[in-house]
Scaffold this active site. Structure first.
Site, PDB file in Angstrom:
ATOM      1  N   LYS A  55     -16.993 -17.769  12.771  1.00 10.05           N
ATOM      2  CA  LYS A  55     -18.118 -18.532  11.845  1.00 10.05           C
ATOM      3  C   LYS A  55     -19.084 -17.721  11.205  1.00 10.05           C
ATOM      4  O   LYS A  55     -19.460 -17.631  10.055  1.00 10.05           O
ATOM      5  CB  LYS A  55     -18.685 -19.886  12.319  1.00 10.05           C
ATOM      6  N   GLN A  99     -21.146 -26.990  17.523  1.00 14.76           N
ATOM      7  CA  GLN A  99     -19.638 -26.944  17.772  1.00 14.76           C
ATOM      8  C   GLN A  99     -19.158 -28.157  18.704  1.00 14.76           C
ATOM      9  O   GLN A  99     -19.865 -28.348  19.625  1.00 14.76           O
ATOM     10  CB  GLN A  99     -19.441 -25.602  18.273  1.00 14.76           C
ATOM     11  N   ASP A 122     -20.594 -29.918   8.648  1.00 17.63           N
ATOM     12  CA  ASP A 122     -19.376 -30.546   9.129  1.00 17.63           C
ATOM     13  C   ASP A 122     -18.878 -31.884   8.329  1.00 17.63           C
ATOM     14  O   ASP A 122     -17.719 -32.462   8.573  1.00 17.63           O
ATOM     15  CB  ASP A 122     -19.414 -30.757  10.448  1.00 17.63           C
TER      16      ASP A 122
HETATM   17  N1  L34 Z   1     -18.470 -29.343  15.104  1.00 12.96           N
HETATM   18  N2  L34 Z   1     -16.470 -28.744  15.919  1.00 12.96           N
HETATM   19  C1  L34 Z   1     -17.035 -28.967  14.845  1.00 12.96           C
HETATM   20  N3  L34 Z   1     -16.520 -28.474  13.815  1.00 12.96           N
HETATM   21  C2  L34 Z   1     -15.325 -28.066  13.641  1.00 12.96           C
HETATM   22  O1  L34 Z   1     -14.933 -27.687  12.251  1.00 12.96           O
HETATM   23  C3  L34 Z   1     -14.750 -27.736  14.682  1.00 12.96           C
HETATM   24  N4  L34 Z   1     -13.588 -26.994  14.769  1.00 12.96           N
HETATM   25  C4  L34 Z   1     -12.386 -27.340  15.554  1.00 12.96           C
HETATM   26  C5  L34 Z   1     -12.972 -27.605  17.158  1.00 12.96           C
HETATM   27  N5  L34 Z   1     -14.584 -27.818  16.970  1.00 12.96           N
HETATM   28  C6  L34 Z   1     -15.286 -28.000  16.031  1.00 12.96           C
HETATM   29  C7  L34 Z   1     -13.215 -25.641  14.495  1.00 12.96           C
HETATM   30  O2  L34 Z   1     -14.029 -25.062  13.761  1.00 12.96           O
HETATM   31  C8  L34 Z   1     -11.284 -26.285  15.571  1.00 12.96           C
HETATM   32  N6  L34 Z   1     -12.209 -25.346  14.928  1.00 12.96           N
HETATM   33  C9  L34 Z   1     -11.568 -24.131  14.549  1.00 12.96           C
HETATM   34  C10 L34 Z   1     -12.231 -23.086  13.608  1.00 12.96           C
HETATM   35  C11 L34 Z   1     -11.718 -21.839  13.658  1.00 12.96           C
HETATM   36  C12 L34 Z   1     -10.237 -21.431  13.966  1.00 12.96           C
HETATM   37  C13 L34 Z   1      -9.685 -22.284  14.967  1.00 12.96           C
HETATM   38  C14 L34 Z   1     -10.184 -23.656  15.033  1.00 12.96           C
HETATM   39  C15 L34 Z   1      -9.948 -20.069  13.838  1.00 12.96           C
HETATM   40  O3  L34 Z   1     -10.771 -19.325  13.635  1.00 12.96           O
HETATM   41  N7  L34 Z   1      -8.529 -19.876  14.203  1.00 12.96           N
HETATM   42  C16 L34 Z   1      -7.983 -18.899  14.039  1.00 12.96           C
HETATM   43  C17 L34 Z   1      -7.380 -18.092  15.485  1.00 12.96           C
HETATM   44  C18 L34 Z   1      -8.671 -18.222  16.290  1.00 12.96           C
HETATM   45  C19 L34 Z   1      -8.357 -17.620  17.616  1.00 12.96           C
HETATM   46  O4  L34 Z   1      -7.667 -16.385  17.656  1.00 12.96           O
HETATM   47  O5  L34 Z   1      -8.523 -18.267  18.857  1.00 12.96           O
HETATM   48  C20 L34 Z   1      -6.532 -18.942  13.282  1.00 12.96           C
HETATM   49  O6  L34 Z   1      -6.152 -17.849  12.675  1.00 12.96           O
HETATM   50  O7  L34 Z   1      -6.179 -20.177  13.325  1.00 12.96           O
END
Ligand code: L34
Length: 293
Positions: A55, A99, A122
């Protein structure tokens, strides 16, 4: 269909959205405003650390400011609430993200309530959740908003479709249902929210024109639970042990990608699907908040 499904590349769409935001941020900068996002992480959850880092990197890429606040897992609740008060009062902060999950001794509802609704990056504040449900303008929760955006940009307008969402979390299932059932552009779907208590869950999933998996169980959705030609959106992000990977784990979704991609018309990958869209929509909410401020 034994043909390979079309890949819905969230990573690419997220890049496009970031490019669009970059222009908006530049226009704001010309007026002397730099959109700022406060990122609050309590504790050392390794997955959260990755998401938060992604982020902050994304903020920098589009020219926004990210204010990083890392607190130890032992932080008392009142200290976190005091930080939120400070951020609420800080004019350089347009969006606040705490988060989740939070350590067990901290009351999540209390924390989300403390964020000023107009800085709620959010869309988790109960006031914004209420606005979303009745279809008023408000910041939308990032993951479900990202799912909607992916569907629309890939030409799968939910209007008139049967969307089956599996999972009823406050972060994904419930808000996605609220968004897609609105009588609005990019919505107007018939929505079913299925969950662990659903009778004949597999049968229900087979009814879906658009199937959204937000269960939290690795590779739960198998090919025989998906209708031929369905559009499948995989919201799951699960770490499964894998000694052959350098990190000792790999990331899989809630969908058995290999099997389901033989049957679906289109499918999101994990990683590279919904995850990057979540981040893009977070930036968008913050830019919108900066425009209003
Ligand atoms: N307050 N908490 C708050 N807001 C959110 O919107 C979230 N979420 C979820 C968990 N807690 C939160 C996220 O940000 C899940 N989440 C989230 C954000 C980004 C990614 C995955 C989940 C992400 O970048 N995923 C990558 C892979 C990351 C890795 O290598 O582990 C992807 O390509 O899916």
């Amino acid at each position: 269909m034994t043909q390979q499904a079309i890949l819905i590349e969230g990573k690419r769409v997220a890049e496009t959205i970031r490019a669009e935001l970059k222009d908006e941020v530049a226009a704001l900068a010309a007026r002397g405003v730099t959109p700022g996002l406060a990122v609050v992480l309590v504790g050392e959850n390794p997955a959260s650390q990755v998401y938060v880092r992604n982020k902050e990197k994304a903020c920098a890429e589009v020219g926004m400011a990210a204010f990083d606040h890392r607190l130890p897992a032992s932080t008392p609740e009142d200290e976190l609430l005091a930080l939120i008060d400070t951020l609420n009062a800080d004019p350089s902060v347009h969006g606040i993200l705490v988060q989740l999950p939070l350590p067990k001794h901290i009351n999540e509802t209390k924390v989300l309530n403390a964020i000023a609704p107009d800085k709620d990056a959010d869309g988790f504040h109960p006031m914004n959740v209420g606005k979303m449900l009745i279809g008023e303008e408000c910041p939308l929760p990032c993951t479900p908003h990202g799912v909607q955006e992916l569907l629309v940009r890939y030409g799968h307008d939910p209007a008139g479709k049967h969307v089956v969402i599996v999972g009823r979390s406050n972060i994904v299932g419930k808000p996605l249902a609220a968004i897609l059932m609105q009588k609005k552009k990019g919505a107007n779907a018939t929505v079913t929210v299925a969950h662990s208590g659903t009778k004949d869950l597999a049968g229900m999933m087979r009814q879906a024109d658009i199937l959204v998996a937000a269960i939290g169980v690795p590779e739960f959705v198998k090919a025989d639970m998906v209708r031929d030609g369905a559009v499948v959106i995989d919201v799951g992000i699960n770490r499964v042990e894998d000694a052959t990977h350098p990190k000792g784990y790999r990331i899989v979704g809630d969908v058995d990608f290999a099997g389901v991609s033989q049957k679906a018309a289109a499918i999101t990958p994990v990683p590279g699907g919904v995850g990057p869209m979540t981040i893009a929509m977070l930036l968008k909410n913050t830019v919108e908040a900066a425009k209003r401020a």
